[in-house]
Write a protein that holds these residues in place. Structure first.
Motif, PDB file in Angstrom:
ATOM      1  N   ASN A  89     104.257   3.039  56.548  1.00  0.00           N
ATOM      2  CA  ASN A  89     103.635   3.123  57.609  1.00  0.00           C
ATOM      3  C   ASN A  89     103.575   1.597  58.490  1.00  0.00           C
ATOM      4  O   ASN A  89     103.021   0.796  57.998  1.00  0.00           O
ATOM      5  CB  ASN A  89     102.404   3.799  57.301  1.00  0.00           C
ATOM      6  CG  ASN A  89     101.504   3.950  58.718  1.00  0.00           C
ATOM      7  OD1 ASN A  89     101.220   3.165  59.561  1.00  0.00           O
ATOM      8  ND2 ASN A  89     100.908   4.929  58.719  1.00  0.00           N
ATOM      9  N   ALA A  90     104.315   1.692  59.607  1.00  0.00           N
ATOM     10  CA  ALA A  90     104.348   0.372  60.292  1.00  0.00           C
ATOM     11  C   ALA A  90     103.178   0.106  60.776  1.00  0.00           C
ATOM     12  O   ALA A  90     103.113  -1.090  60.656  1.00  0.00           O
ATOM     13  CB  ALA A  90     105.444   1.059  61.558  1.00  0.00           C
ATOM     14  N   PRO A 109      91.996   4.460  55.270  1.00  0.00           N
ATOM     15  CA  PRO A 109      92.771   5.112  54.455  1.00  0.00           C
ATOM     16  C   PRO A 109      94.168   5.653  55.230  1.00  0.00           C
ATOM     17  O   PRO A 109      94.415   5.991  56.268  1.00  0.00           O
ATOM     18  CB  PRO A 109      91.820   6.382  53.956  1.00  0.00           C
ATOM     19  CG  PRO A 109      90.717   5.721  54.644  1.00  0.00           C
ATOM     20  CD  PRO A 109      90.888   4.951  55.596  1.00  0.00           C
ATOM     21  N   ASN A 110      95.369   5.775  54.244  1.00  0.00           N
ATOM     22  CA  ASN A 110      96.617   6.345  54.799  1.00  0.00           C
ATOM     23  C   ASN A 110      97.283   6.950  53.439  1.00  0.00           C
ATOM     24  O   ASN A 110      97.380   6.418  52.495  1.00  0.00           O
ATOM     25  CB  ASN A 110      97.445   5.262  55.263  1.00  0.00           C
ATOM     26  CG  ASN A 110      98.767   5.600  56.001  1.00  0.00           C
ATOM     27  OD1 ASN A 110      98.782   6.446  57.034  1.00  0.00           O
ATOM     28  ND2 ASN A 110      99.763   5.490  55.153  1.00  0.00           N
ATOM     29  N   GLY A 111      98.020   8.043  53.815  1.00  0.00           N
ATOM     30  CA  GLY A 111      98.862   8.747  52.839  1.00  0.00           C
ATOM     31  C   GLY A 111      98.233   9.828  51.999  1.00  0.00           C
ATOM     32  O   GLY A 111      97.010  10.311  52.584  1.00  0.00           O
ATOM     33  N   VAL A 112      98.496   9.873  50.890  1.00  0.00           N
ATOM     34  CA  VAL A 112      98.124  11.021  50.002  1.00  0.00           C
ATOM     35  C   VAL A 112      96.519  10.578  49.541  1.00  0.00           C
ATOM     36  O   VAL A 112      96.545   9.827  48.791  1.00  0.00           O
ATOM     37  CB  VAL A 112      98.883  11.325  48.757  1.00  0.00           C
ATOM     38  CG1 VAL A 112      98.078  12.381  47.911  1.00  0.00           C
ATOM     39  CG2 VAL A 112     100.210  11.963  49.140  1.00  0.00           C
ATOM     40  N   LEU A 141      96.187  11.713  55.169  1.00  0.00           N
ATOM     41  CA  LEU A 141      95.835  10.919  56.215  1.00  0.00           C
ATOM     42  C   LEU A 141      96.946  10.318  56.608  1.00  0.00           C
ATOM     43  O   LEU A 141      97.708   9.403  55.931  1.00  0.00           O
ATOM     44  CB  LEU A 141      94.415  10.151  56.009  1.00  0.00           C
ATOM     45  CG  LEU A 141      94.003   9.290  57.335  1.00  0.00           C
ATOM     46  CD1 LEU A 141      93.641  10.257  58.400  1.00  0.00           C
ATOM     47  CD2 LEU A 141      93.167   8.325  57.014  1.00  0.00           C
ATOM     48  N   ASN A 142      97.276  10.123  58.173  1.00  0.00           N
ATOM     49  CA  ASN A 142      98.472   9.451  58.758  1.00  0.00           C
ATOM     50  C   ASN A 142      97.783   8.662  59.812  1.00  0.00           C
ATOM     51  O   ASN A 142      97.241   9.084  60.844  1.00  0.00           O
ATOM     52  CB  ASN A 142      99.543  10.421  59.259  1.00  0.00           C
ATOM     53  CG  ASN A 142     100.639   9.642  59.902  1.00  0.00           C
ATOM     54  OD1 ASN A 142     101.201   8.618  59.244  1.00  0.00           O
ATOM     55  ND2 ASN A 142     100.972  10.112  61.204  1.00  0.00           N
ATOM     56  N   VAL A 143      97.943   7.320  59.668  1.00  0.00           N
ATOM     57  CA  VAL A 143      97.714   6.401  60.868  1.00  0.00           C
ATOM     58  C   VAL A 143      98.675   6.282  61.752  1.00  0.00           C
ATOM     59  O   VAL A 143      99.486   5.477  61.760  1.00  0.00           O
ATOM     60  CB  VAL A 143      97.014   4.939  60.310  1.00  0.00           C
ATOM     61  CG1 VAL A 143      96.873   4.069  61.314  1.00  0.00           C
ATOM     62  CG2 VAL A 143      96.155   4.932  59.246  1.00  0.00           C
TER      63      VAL A 143
END
Length: 491
Positions: A232-233, A334-337, A352-354
């Motif tokens: 995630n950039a 938080p990010n991802g699975v 969750l996707n930032v």
């Protein structure tokens, strides 16, 4: 090496009526919230053929076609797709999604686009529905086609669909992306819009100004691809600044990354100033960090690259406290699975996707996409984000909350599709739940009686410029869809 062919050859693929429509769709710009030109084209085409067209209050299209001879007693079926596509492109691609056609081309077994998203999500499904409307040699009962607007940017079309318009008892959604899988449920979701108030100070005119960029990431669909471990950039840049901003004397002037909350961000850029004597150390730390990321993400992100470039000296940079809050907020988010499903093996329960970071005059915005198969899972992630924002001095608003589609193991249309698939291909399809936001859950509110199923061809890497659709599976999907229509039972 495969020699690319031209877009004009798309219409020669099987099935020709479907690919002819897809070629037309590629030629008419239709990113989310800008579907009007494509909608007008379809309306004019339908009216020329005497097919009744309804445009509802939010812009959804409903087109009806009578049953073919001998099929008048069958249950009415609505074939559903969405009009819009995700507009994503590579940084070096010159393309205006509001004016330029999609440059689709054939590469061996796949159809791809040159440097942009292809729009096979959900253009193939839409093309299949329109091809059936235009055909005179396909057997079917009473038919409706529902083409919704704005699916990719908020599902406002599905949210706005009113009771009493559709006459169908069965809905076939065409927005799933794996041949051989039949979908009977999907995740719900919500957008989390975070705002961090910031304060600025005058930039030191003696300091150098640079931009650190990350690019070359694969990105992709924030639901379908979230379990693949892609970078995630936004998160990767925040990690660098969390580790080195103080050491390097960095003062951030702008933070920018991603473009859509439902696409894993492929590129991000943070601009900043730093003392002249820290330049060599900056270059060393960036080189070290790139080596770390290339080692960690060697399998998933082989083309990752970090770049330092000169930029215009800013007048203002973030105050130290605002900068710390920003870095900590994104780095800790938080990010991802978040959790795998206990009920459906191998399926993500919550994620969750930032997605998007942007800088405004008085705040910095972070937009996230939360997905979960269960309401409590979504609520827990919302609670985590609220707690994080409270600690960081930020605010968060949760918008566009939509329900999941609860699986129905006793669905009659599911049984029809499964039996039809087995009879055609002599193998059992997989009955699946998808970690993505199909519109089916929203349709259940105005139409609780609808018996629903979702099928589609194999599409890889939707929501990113690597999107591609497998040609053979488009033909398999088409064959299955027509056979299912022929098997719909009497009312």
């Amino acid at each position: 090496m495969t020699t690319p062919t031209t877009q004009s050859e798309l219409s020669q693929l099987f099935p020709q009526p479907l690919w002819q429509w897809f070629e037309q769709i590629c030629a008419i710009p239709h990113p989310s919230k800008h579907e009007a030109a494509l909608s007008a084209h379809i309306q004019a085409w339908a009216k020329e053929r005497g097919l009744p067209v309804i445009v509802d209050q939010v812009g959804n299209l409903i087109i009806r076609k009578p049953a073919t001879a001998g099929m008048e007693d069958r249950k009415t079926v609505v074939i559903q797709a969405h009009l819009d596509m995700v507009p994503q492109k590579n940084a070096d691609k010159v393309h205006d999604f509001l004016t330029d056609p999609i440059e689709a081309w054939i590469d061996g077994e796949w159809v791809k686009a040159r440097g942009t998203t292809l729009g096979s999500d959900n253009g193939i499904g839409m093309s299949s529905a329109l091809a059936i409307l235009g055909a005179s040699d396909i057997k079917h009962g009473p038919l409706e086609v529902l083409l919704t607007v704005d699916e990719e940017a908020g599902m406002s079309g599905a949210f706005g669909l009113q009771a009493g318009i559709l006459e169908a008892e069965i809905l076939i959604n065409t927005d799933s992306e794996q041949e051989g899988e039949i979908y009977m449920g999907c995740a719900g979701g919500v957008d989390a819009k975070i705002q961090l108030p910031v304060q600025w100070q005058d930039a030191d005119p003696a300091h150098l100004a640079y931009t650190l960029s990350i690019a070359g990431l694969k990105g992709g669909h924030s639901g379908v691809n979230i379990h693949l471990g892609r970078g995630n950039a936004n998160k990767l840049l925040a990690r660098f600044f969390a580790g080195h901003a103080v050491e390097l004397g960095i003062a951030i002037s702008q933070a920018q990354g991603g473009s859509l909350r439902n696409a894993i961000p492929r590129e991000a850029q943070f601009s900043f100033t730093l003392p002249v004597e820290k330049l060599d150390l900056l270059q060393q730390r960036v080189a070290q960090y790139q080596a770390i990321l290339q080692a960690e993400l060697a399998a998933t992100e082989p083309n990752l690259r970090l770049t330092i470039s000169d930029c215009t000296a800013p007048e203002k940079v973030l105050r130290s406290n605002s900068q710390q809050q920003l870095i900590h907020l994104i780095n800790a988010c938080p990010n991802g699975v978040m959790r795998m499903s206990d009920e459906v093996a191998g399926v993500v329960e919550s994620s969750l996707n930032v997605g998007v970071v942007s800088t405004a005059a008085d705040h910095i915005s972070v937009v996230c996409m939360v997905r979960s198969l269960i309401d409590s899972g979504r609520a827990y992630i919302e609670s985590q984000l609220q707690s994080l924002c409270d600690l960081a001095g930020a605010s968060v608003q949760f918008e566009g909350r939509y329900p999941g589609w609860k699986p129905d193991n006793n669905s009659p249309v599911m049984a029809i599709v499964k039996d039809t698939y087995e009879s055609i291909y002599q193998r059992e399809p997989e009955i699946m739940v998808i970690h993505a936001g199909l519109e089916c859950g929203l349709f259940k509110k105005p139409y609780p009686h609808l018996d629903m199923v979702s099928i589609g061809p194999t599409i890889r890497f939707p929501h990113g410029p690597d999107e591609m659709v497998n040609i053979k599976t488009v033909g398999q999907y088409w064959t299955l869809l027509l056979a299912v229509l022929e098997r719909i039972p009497a009312k």
